[in-house]
Design a protein around this motif. Sequence first.
Motif, PDB file in Angstrom:
ATOM      1  N   ALA A   1       0.730  -1.375  -0.137  1.00  0.00           N
ATOM      2  CA  ALA A   1      -0.023  -0.001   0.202  1.00  0.00           C
ATOM      3  C   ALA A   1       1.049   1.310   0.187  1.00  0.00           C
ATOM      4  N   PRO A   2       0.431   2.197  -0.534  1.00  0.00           N
ATOM      5  CA  PRO A   2       1.130   3.564  -0.474  1.00  0.00           C
ATOM      6  C   PRO A   2       1.767   3.792   1.032  1.00  0.00           C
ATOM      7  N   ALA A   3       2.919   4.232   0.841  1.00  0.00           N
ATOM      8  CA  ALA A   3       3.626   4.685   2.034  1.00  0.00           C
ATOM      9  C   ALA A   3       3.673   6.258   2.284  1.00  0.00           C
ATOM     10  N   THR A   4       2.473   6.706   3.091  1.00  0.00           N
ATOM     11  CA  THR A   4       2.533   8.106   3.052  1.00  0.00           C
ATOM     12  C   THR A   4       2.496   8.541   4.582  1.00  0.00           C
ATOM     13  N   ALA A   5       2.434   9.870   4.918  1.00  0.00           N
ATOM     14  CA  ALA A   5       2.500  10.215   6.328  1.00  0.00           C
ATOM     15  C   ALA A   5       1.347  10.098   7.073  1.00  0.00           C
ATOM     16  N   ARG A   6       0.130   9.686   6.045  1.00  0.00           N
ATOM     17  CA  ARG A   6      -1.321   9.398   6.927  1.00  0.00           C
ATOM     18  C   ARG A   6      -1.362   7.748   7.214  1.00  0.00           C
ATOM     19  N   HIS A   7      -0.224   7.226   6.706  1.00  0.00           N
ATOM     20  CA  HIS A   7      -0.247   5.446   7.317  1.00  0.00           C
ATOM     21  C   HIS A   7       0.630   5.453   8.485  1.00  0.00           C
ATOM     22  N   LEU A   8      -0.020   4.711   9.385  1.00  0.00           N
ATOM     23  CA  LEU A   8       0.743   4.323  10.488  1.00  0.00           C
ATOM     24  C   LEU A   8       0.839   2.639  10.767  1.00  0.00           C
ATOM     25  N   TYR A   9       2.064   2.506  10.767  1.00  0.00           N
ATOM     26  CA  TYR A   9       2.220   0.905  10.662  1.00  0.00           C
ATOM     27  C   TYR A   9       2.892   0.164  12.002  1.00  0.00           C
ATOM     28  N   SER A  10       2.673  -1.036  12.140  1.00  0.00           N
ATOM     29  CA  SER A  10       2.900  -1.779  13.520  1.00  0.00           C
ATOM     30  C   SER A  10       4.583  -1.907  13.451  1.00  0.00           C
ATOM     31  N   GLN A  11       4.843  -2.476  14.424  1.00  0.00           N
ATOM     32  CA  GLN A  11       6.233  -2.740  14.667  1.00  0.00           C
ATOM     33  C   GLN A  11       6.573  -3.911  13.514  1.00  0.00           C
ATOM     34  N   GLU A  12       8.035  -4.014  13.475  1.00  0.00           N
ATOM     35  CA  GLU A  12       8.405  -5.241  12.450  1.00  0.00           C
ATOM     36  C   GLU A  12       7.930  -6.377  12.957  1.00  0.00           C
ATOM     37  N   MET A  13       7.535  -7.474  12.031  1.00  0.00           N
ATOM     38  CA  MET A  13       7.439  -8.805  12.440  1.00  0.00           C
ATOM     39  C   MET A  13       8.115  -9.616  11.551  1.00  0.00           C
ATOM     40  N   HIS A  14       9.122 -10.321  12.330  1.00  0.00           N
ATOM     41  CA  HIS A  14      10.336 -11.118  11.384  1.00  0.00           C
ATOM     42  C   HIS A  14       9.537 -12.581  11.342  1.00  0.00           C
ATOM     43  N   SER A  15      10.024 -13.190   9.943  1.00  0.00           N
ATOM     44  CA  SER A  15       9.705 -14.362   9.697  1.00  0.00           C
ATOM     45  C   SER A  15      11.088 -14.907   9.043  1.00  0.00           C
ATOM     46  N   ASN A  16      10.847 -16.113   8.461  1.00  0.00           N
ATOM     47  CA  ASN A  16      12.022 -16.983   7.994  1.00  0.00           C
ATOM     48  C   ASN A  16      12.323 -16.075   6.717  1.00  0.00           C
ATOM     49  N   ALA A  17      11.706 -15.705   5.970  1.00  0.00           N
ATOM     50  CA  ALA A  17      11.768 -15.295   4.642  1.00  0.00           C
ATOM     51  C   ALA A  17      11.536 -13.597   4.559  1.00  0.00           C
ATOM     52  N   CYS A  18      11.178 -13.051   5.283  1.00  0.00           N
ATOM     53  CA  CYS A  18      10.900 -11.306   4.976  1.00  0.00           C
ATOM     54  C   CYS A  18      10.574 -10.849   6.620  1.00  0.00           C
ATOM     55  N   ILE A  19      10.573  -9.612   6.469  1.00  0.00           N
ATOM     56  CA  ILE A  19       9.938  -8.812   7.569  1.00  0.00           C
ATOM     57  C   ILE A  19       8.544  -8.036   7.195  1.00  0.00           C
ATOM     58  N   LEU A  20       7.724  -8.174   8.024  1.00  0.00           N
ATOM     59  CA  LEU A  20       6.422  -7.428   7.783  1.00  0.00           C
ATOM     60  C   LEU A  20       6.026  -6.243   8.717  1.00  0.00           C
ATOM     61  N   GLN A  21       5.396  -5.157   8.039  1.00  0.00           N
ATOM     62  CA  GLN A  21       4.775  -4.133   8.808  1.00  0.00           C
ATOM     63  C   GLN A  21       3.377  -3.985   8.381  1.00  0.00           C
ATOM     64  N   LEU A  22       2.439  -4.330   9.472  1.00  0.00           N
ATOM     65  CA  LEU A  22       1.017  -3.999   9.051  1.00  0.00           C
ATOM     66  C   LEU A  22       0.580  -2.770   9.296  1.00  0.00           C
TER      67      LEU A  22
END
Length: 512
Positions: free
Chosen positions: A486-507
């Motif tokens: 999704a677009p990364a803008t100042a209006r978006h607030l993301y959660s802390q990084e979640m680490h998996s074996n393949a990638c890092i996610l932020q919701l």
Amino acid sequence: MPHSDIPNMLGRVLSGTKYGVKQTRGKFGLGAKMALIWSKMTTGLPFTISSAQRKQDFRSNYELDIDIIKNAPNVHSCSKLPNPDHWHGAELSVTIEGSWSSYRAKVLKYLRQIAVITPYAQFSFSYIAEDPKNTLKLLFKRRTDVMPPPPKITKHHPSSVDLELVKRLVAETKATNLTAFLTREFDQVNKALAGRLVGELRAGGVTASSSPKDLTTQQIVRLHQLLHEVRFSDPSGSHLSPAGEYNLRLGVMKELHPDLIATYAGDVRVFEGHAFIVEAAVSIGGKELKPGINVYRFANRIPLLFEGGSDVITRTATKRINWNAYKINQATDKVGVFVSIISTKIPFKGAGKEYIGDDIEEMVSAVKQAIQQCGVQLRVKIAKVLAAREQQQRKRNLTKYIPDAARAIFSVLEKMAESEPRGPKRRRLQQQTDILQQVSRKEVSEGTLERKLAEYVERIDTDMALEYQVSQGLAAGAAKNAVWLAPATARHLYSQEMHSNACILQLIQSYG
């Protein structure tokens, strides 16, 4: 070389005059003159040289030798030849007598080490023997066009001068007063500091307007003492010309083809008023290396072949480094240690100038740090190699037992498929999967199980390798690639990084 200067440059010993200090290659300041003297002593044949400067339309051609008694060039012939291609450089030819069989190994070792420290140079060597089988031809190819910048002439540092040098500077200076003399002839002396130095000399009848040439011997001695008593800023080292980590790495890789290599270039340090830099490379494996620590020493990009046992580089590499701390076996691994020291004054020991003293604390510290930094880099690389090797070994072990495991499992399934189901556990199994029916219908064979097990082992191996690489990247602080669903803008607030074996996610937590 300028045409008229060639006889004195090559046919007169100690003909140069230094008004400053400069990092130079070699040890005695003789260079080609030593080869000419050796030719004069052994064969008596003259020295032939052809030289041309850039954009010069002629080539200087000389045949000369040295009058050893008069220390003067003896020119046999001199001519200017056409140079339509604007070739530039110098070609020197000399005939000397020596024992090739006794020193063959030393000559080849010297040439190979020259190729290591100067990967930007290409040169060849040929030995034509009476027996064609013993003829030797070698070509050391250029690996890069990146050359280190040429060293610059710098002024003498006050703490490095001796009394005779001060006397010569006083006699030859063009400065008209003492303040100008100090600022013009010495490094790290500004006008304010020169004024304070003159103030210290006033008790001896010296003023700022005093002419340096009017100083008495006693006043010059006092000036020399003062220069060694005052604490001056260290030289910057900008006048030095190190080979560089890039060239050192390429040189080692080109000549030795090691399995692993690490390089390090130290900061500028100072000994007795002379700046110096230590560069190092440590390699593991490769050709022409014996098991153990193999030390290669360079001083101002010149190999040092003799008296290595007393050298600061050899003693540091063999006695002051705990190689086990870097996962290196000092006895069995093929370890190459390459250390290059550059300075305006290399503190050689002995008349032959073949080794650097082990009693200089600044040198010991700099060499030890350089080798240790290479060891730290290698420890990380070796750990990765060992982990990959263990992973491959684990995969080989699993793969080796796949046929036996597939045969045993298929044998059990065949017997189960032939018998009637008994008990609730067997009936539940038959309801949940039709594997036994597939075995009965010959849809599943021993080869099928073997193939599926091999695919599973391969998938597990890939997953473990990916997990290891991700963990190594996170531990090393590797850069992350941001992928936005999704677009990364100042209006978006993301959660802390979640680490998996393949990638890092932020919701996305909220959208304002």
